[in-house]
Enzyme design. Structure first.
Site, PDB file in Angstrom:
ATOM      1  N   ASP A   1       9.568   2.706  -5.044  1.00 45.02           N
ATOM      2  CA  ASP A   1       8.881   2.222  -3.856  1.00 45.02           C
ATOM      3  C   ASP A   1       9.959   1.576  -2.975  1.00 45.02           C
ATOM      4  OD1 ASP A   1       6.868   1.590  -2.068  1.00 45.02           O
ATOM      5  OD2 ASP A   1       5.581   0.654  -3.568  1.00 45.02           O
TER       6      ASP A   1
ATOM      7  N   HIS B   1       4.449  -6.108  -1.650  1.00 47.36           N
ATOM      8  CA  HIS B   1       5.272  -6.199  -0.438  1.00 47.36           C
ATOM      9  C   HIS B   1       5.764  -7.629  -0.236  1.00 47.36           C
ATOM     10  CE1 HIS B   1       3.067  -2.456   0.449  1.00 47.36           C
ATOM     11  NE2 HIS B   1       4.098  -2.151   1.210  1.00 47.36           N
TER      12      HIS B   1
END
Length: 594
Positions: free
Chosen positions: A314, A241
């Site tokens: 993702d 992330h």
């Protein structure tokens, strides 16, 4: 809910022309005909799965309208569908999509209605991350299960399948038909900041069996499961992330470790596989993230593993995929690599127009888009979305959070709690000899809409079991004053329960000073089981693997002797002073003596 007349009007055209249901590729001729009538803009839209703020497709709160205008340039989900013709929408708690099951069902119906009313309108594939444990988007009163590592500690494929079946039934009832679960990563790095307890464990074969079982449960309930994160995110100390992890496994190790659960998922008929924003030099030396890697996605996943289902990225807003290329290049490169669904780009307008331009400029062919759209439409057809895109309030009431489902979650959780230390047979505690309990420790924010906080949940559960338990939250980094307060409170307790969370030096000090009071101390790892290695003096230690209510209640029953500790470590715990040596190996777990 839309009226029956509105529903019939919205679906009549698509349903009559397709009459789609069933399995495999039996409807490819009809689907290809449908694709041939789509505009290029409609085709580009089908490839995107996008977030949108609000509890309603047409009438969100003003704050959500403002957020949509700022991030997407539209006011509502319905406007986003009309402008971009997106093929999928992902629900998030923070986007205010998931207040309660009936509201979620209304939102899902509103989204379907908005899409089906468009020219050549298609049903939308609604998705979310409902992993259970520490990652959930739909909270109570839906049934919440233990997370993957807890299920790994239970070791039961039957339980994993039951979890998938019940969770899938509840998701389908509220209109969510694609779930980004299970995690197929093999967590071999205790320092992994992004996977950890989201993984079933560190043994590839055990993970593979549980992945396949959960897939069977979800897909048997009519929800597409998603194995993630290909080619394997289990050995990294960097969170994708916020950074760009590099996996240094050899190709041989990848085959023996990371690939095993994905092969198992494919054999189980997995509907979708999610990519990882990781660099994996042994599989692709270019330095590109796997999400953008043709050798990894087309060469290995499609070619070597023989996978022909949907490949979803993702989130494209994560730093791991944005490090090397701009947001206009990422979606184009992902499609060139072999991706089908482009998930949650930071700017839908930038990404959508970039794909459109790439086709018009000849960098991407329309035929390439058609390949992915066919896979997406096959999945929508297999899920029955062309025939029955809407859900009902009656279905929600009959299915979501039923007593039978909640009882099943409790039973599964009881089989996961792992007893690692029990010096002098401190556990189980007896309410007659140790009636007054102090519950201290970390209180991380609830990960899944459960009641929380952990100290309060444990205290309430223990009180319900006949103890008089008092909660005193001390946090993840208790100050000297907080530690002193807890130590003083311990003087009036017969025993102390302390929850550890990714243990810090301050938490360690707290536990050591509580042990020094001479009161029996029971520590409970409410996230990573590795915490126990830092606390050699604690007389009793349980691993609960998460701080969700279902796992904390199970731990309370074990503490009280109302349930036996059945869990076995699905990962090794290394010595704090010698990380090369296992303090507790895989499969370790104590039982109560009778």
């Amino acid at each position: 809910m839309p009226s029956r007349r509105t529903v019939l009007a919205a679906t009549a055209g698509v349903a009559a022309s397709l009459a789609l249901s069933g399995t495999a590729h039996a409807n490819d001729k009809k689907l290809r005909s449908l694709i041939s009538r789509m505009t290029l803009e409609e085709k580009v839209g089908q490839l995107f799965v996008m977030r949108v703020y609000g509890h309603s497709a047409t009438a969100p709160d003003q704050a959500d309208i403002d957020a949509n205008l700022k991030e997407i340039g539209v006011r509502t989900a319905a406007e986003m569908i009309a402008r971009y013709r997106v093929g999928g929408i992902i629900y998030f708690t923070w986007a205010h999509n998931t207040r309660d099951p009936h509201q979620i069902a209304d939102l899902s119906n509103g989204i379907q209605q908005a899409s089906l009313r468009q020219p050549r309108g298609l049903p939308v594939l609604v998705s979310t991350d409902q992993e259970h444990g520490i990652v959930c988007r739909v909270g109570e009163p839906a049934t919440l299960f233990p997370g993957a590592m807890a299920v790994g500690a239970g070791g039961s494929r039957k339980d994993a399948r039951t979890l998938g079946r019940i969770a899938g039934q509840e998701l389908r009832a509220i209109g969510i038909r694609q779930n980004y679960s299970p995690v197929a990563d093999v967590n071999v790095n205790p320092a992994n900041p992004v996977i950890g307890v989201r993984s079933f464990g560190s043994e590839a074969g055990a993970v593979a069996g549980l992945v396949a079982a959960e897939v069977a449960g979800y897909q048997g309930a009519g929800v597409a499961a998603t194995a993630k994160h290909f080619p394997g995110h289990g050995d990294t100390a960097v969170d994708s992330h916020y950074g760009f992890p590099v996996i240094t496994h050899s190709r041989e190790l990848w085959e023996k470790l990371d690939a095993v659960p994905f092969r198992s998922a494919i054999r189980a008929g997995i509907d979708s596989i999610m990519t990882a924003h990781i660099q994996f030099p042994a599989l692709d030396a270019s330095g590109d993230p796997a999400t953008l890697s043709h050798p990894i996605l087309t060469g290995i996943l499609r070619g070597e593993l023989g996978y022909d289902g949907v490949v979803v990225t993702d989130s494209l807003g994560m730093e791991g995929v944005r490090t090397k290329y701009g947001d206009d290049r990422v979606p184009v490169l992902a499609l060139k690599a072999g991706v089908d669904q482009l998930l949650n780009p930071p700017s839908l307008d930038v990404a959508w127009n970039a794909v459109l331009k790439a086709v018009r400029d000849g960098e991407l062919t329309e035929a390439r888009l058609d390949e992915s759209i066919l896979r997406i439409l096959r999945l929508k057809a297999r899920l029955g979305l062309f025939d029955k895109p809407y859900v009902s309030h009656g279905g929600v009431t009959r299915t979501v959070g039923t007593p039978a489902h909640l009882a099943a979650a409790d039973r599964i959780a009881e089989r996961t709690t792992t007893l690692l230390v029990n010096e002098g047979r401190v556990l189980p505690l007896n309410r007659n000899t140790h009636p007054k309990l102090l519950v201290v420790g970390a209180d991380p924010a609830s990960p899944s809409g459960t009641t929380g906080p952990p100290t309060g949940v444990l205290a309430a559960a223990l009180t319900a079991l006949g103890f008089k338990a008092t909660a005193l939250p001390t946090g993840t980094a208790p100050s000297a004053a907080t530690v002193a307060q807890a130590v003083a409170a311990a003087q009036d307790a017969d025993a102390v329960i302390v929850g550890t969370y990714n243990i810090t030096a301050a938490q360690k000090t707290l536990v050591e000073q509580l042990v020094a009071t001479g009161r029996p101390v029971v520590a409970v790892a409410i996230r990573n089981p590795y915490d126990v290695a830092q606390l050699p003096t604690v007389p009793a230690y349980l691993a609960a693997y998460s701080w969700t209510d279902v796992e904390l209640r199970a731990a309370a029953r074990v503490i009280a002797g109302q349930a036996a500790p059945h869990g076995k470590l699905p990962v090794p715990v290394q010595r704090a002073d010698d990380p090369a040596t296992a303090l507790y190996p895989v499969g370790y777990g104590l039982a109560y003596r009778r």
